[in-house]
Design a protein around this motif. Structure first.
Motif, PDB file in Angstrom:
ATOM      1  N   ALA A 113      -1.895   0.789  -6.042  1.00 51.95           N
ATOM      2  CA  ALA A 113      -1.888   2.029  -5.190  1.00 51.95           C
ATOM      3  C   ALA A 113      -3.313   2.520  -5.351  1.00 51.95           C
ATOM      4  O   ALA A 113      -3.691   3.109  -4.236  1.00 51.95           O
ATOM      5  CB  ALA A 113      -1.153   3.341  -5.926  1.00 51.95           C
ATOM      6  N   ALA A 114      -4.331   2.093  -6.412  1.00 53.46           N
ATOM      7  CA  ALA A 114      -5.602   2.354  -6.152  1.00 53.46           C
ATOM      8  C   ALA A 114      -6.300   1.691  -5.663  1.00 53.46           C
ATOM      9  O   ALA A 114      -7.664   1.822  -5.078  1.00 53.46           O
ATOM     10  CB  ALA A 114      -6.079   2.492  -7.600  1.00 53.46           C
TER      11      ALA A 114
ATOM     12  N   ARG B 114       0.846  -1.053  -0.090  1.00 55.32           N
ATOM     13  CA  ARG B 114       0.159  -0.014   0.033  1.00 55.32           C
ATOM     14  C   ARG B 114       0.913   1.340  -0.086  1.00 55.32           C
ATOM     15  O   ARG B 114       0.179   2.366  -0.336  1.00 55.32           O
ATOM     16  CB  ARG B 114      -1.038  -0.156   1.238  1.00 55.32           C
ATOM     17  CG  ARG B 114      -1.812  -1.236   1.212  1.00 55.32           C
ATOM     18  CD  ARG B 114      -2.769  -1.396   2.355  1.00 55.32           C
ATOM     19  NE  ARG B 114      -3.720  -0.428   2.249  1.00 55.32           N
ATOM     20  CZ  ARG B 114      -5.048  -0.299   2.865  1.00 55.32           C
ATOM     21  NH1 ARG B 114      -5.042  -0.791   4.040  1.00 55.32           N
ATOM     22  NH2 ARG B 114      -6.077   0.894   2.718  1.00 55.32           N
TER      23      ARG B 114
ATOM     24  N   ALA C 260       1.923   5.556  -6.718  1.00 45.68           N
ATOM     25  CA  ALA C 260       0.961   5.445  -7.602  1.00 45.68           C
ATOM     26  C   ALA C 260       1.471   5.489  -9.160  1.00 45.68           C
ATOM     27  O   ALA C 260       0.998   4.984  -9.996  1.00 45.68           O
ATOM     28  CB  ALA C 260      -0.066   6.510  -7.164  1.00 45.68           C
ATOM     29  N   ASP C 261       2.602   6.532  -9.117  1.00 42.38           N
ATOM     30  CA  ASP C 261       3.088   6.686 -10.714  1.00 42.38           C
ATOM     31  C   ASP C 261       3.728   5.388 -11.067  1.00 42.38           C
ATOM     32  O   ASP C 261       3.752   5.381 -12.440  1.00 42.38           O
ATOM     33  CB  ASP C 261       4.045   7.818 -10.526  1.00 42.38           C
ATOM     34  CG  ASP C 261       5.201   7.834  -9.735  1.00 42.38           C
ATOM     35  OD1 ASP C 261       5.108   6.984  -8.905  1.00 42.38           O
ATOM     36  OD2 ASP C 261       6.086   8.514  -9.921  1.00 42.38           O
TER      37      ASP C 261
ATOM     38  N   PRO D 276       0.123   2.172 -10.331  1.00 45.73           N
ATOM     39  CA  PRO D 276      -1.258   2.775 -10.169  1.00 45.73           C
ATOM     40  C   PRO D 276      -2.292   1.738  -9.799  1.00 45.73           C
ATOM     41  O   PRO D 276      -3.237   2.260  -8.956  1.00 45.73           O
ATOM     42  CB  PRO D 276      -1.414   3.268 -11.760  1.00 45.73           C
ATOM     43  CG  PRO D 276      -0.700   2.696 -12.494  1.00 45.73           C
ATOM     44  CD  PRO D 276       0.572   2.318 -11.871  1.00 45.73           C
TER      45      PRO D 276
END
Length: 242
Positions: free
Chosen positions: A206-207, A195, A199-200, A203
């Motif tokens: 991370a979502a 977690r 995110a980059d 993604p």
């Protein structure tokens, strides 16, 4: 005095380690050897399991074991089938629901692997060619025939079901066999470290709003089994519609 010492030495040599008298050959049996083999392998691991170690446990000479088992491999296969028989042998009974019957069988297998984690990979990968294994395959084939599959499809589904059930069970058993610190660290990684990924770069991960299921998550096995049984039903519907 020297005669007494010589006699003592001779008696010790005739005995086992530390002067213990070895068991007479006719006192050994396959049952006695299997029980001792389970104890030694569970305690020391299969890598350290040898006929020499087993003989020490039994206070017998290693050569006496060969009167009952050709080699270590034959003994391990016999032990695996024996453990299966003791866990759930004779407990599988057909009902009017093939799906419930396969689920019951799968749960017996799953519980068995977690009960004997030291044997998990051997149980998953090997064929024992012995009565309990034969009975398991016969039961699964009967379930799939009752579901409506033909011989060719039933054979393939038996293999798929067996591989998935045993692989997942072996993975969970392997996790349980880890030392507690390593096991807790791996479990925590699925819950926290995933977690924290950027995110980059990741993604999709991370979502996620919930942590990824860990290998030892008990719901994973049930979900996998449900998916497989659903696929059997879907195949039967497809055959019927066609």
């Amino acid at each position: 005095m020297s005669g007494a010492r010589a006699g003592d030495s001779k008696g010790a040599a005739a005995g086992g380690a530390g002067g213990r008298r070895r068991l007479a050959r006719d006192t050994l049996s396959r049952r006695v050897i299997l029980d001792a083999a389970e104890k030694v392998a569970s305690r020391d691991g299969l890598e350290a399991f040898t006929f020499q170690a087993l003989a020490r446990e039994l206070n017998a000479h290693p050569t006496s074991l060969y009167r009952h088992f050709r080699d270590k491999d034959e003994l391990i296969l016999e032990l695996i089938d024996d453990l299966r028989a003791r866990s759930y042998g004779g407990q599988l009974r057909a009902t009017d629901s093939w799906r419930d019957d396969l689920r019951t069988q799968a749960r017996y297998i799953h519980e068995h692997y977690l009960r004997y984690p030291v044997f998990a990979w051997q149980m998953a990968a090997r064929t024992t060619r012995r009565p309990t294994e034969f009975a398991n395959v016969e039961f699964a084939l009967d379930c799939l025939h009752r579901a409506g599959l033909d011989d060719e499809e039933a054979v393939m589904y038996v293999r798929v079901l067996g591989n998935v059930i045993r692989s997942l069970s072996a993975m969970e058993a392997g996790l349980q066999a880890l030392d507690p610190e390593t096991r807790d660290r791996d479990t925590l990684a699925w819950e926290l470290e995933y977690r924290r990924l950027p995110a980059d770069t990741y993604p999709r991960i991370a979502a996620l709003t919930a942590p990824l299921a860990a290998i030892g998550d008990p719901t994973v096995f049930d979900h996998a089994l449900g998916m497989l049984l659903d696929s059997v039903e879907a195949r039967v519907r497809q055959k019927t519609a066609g």
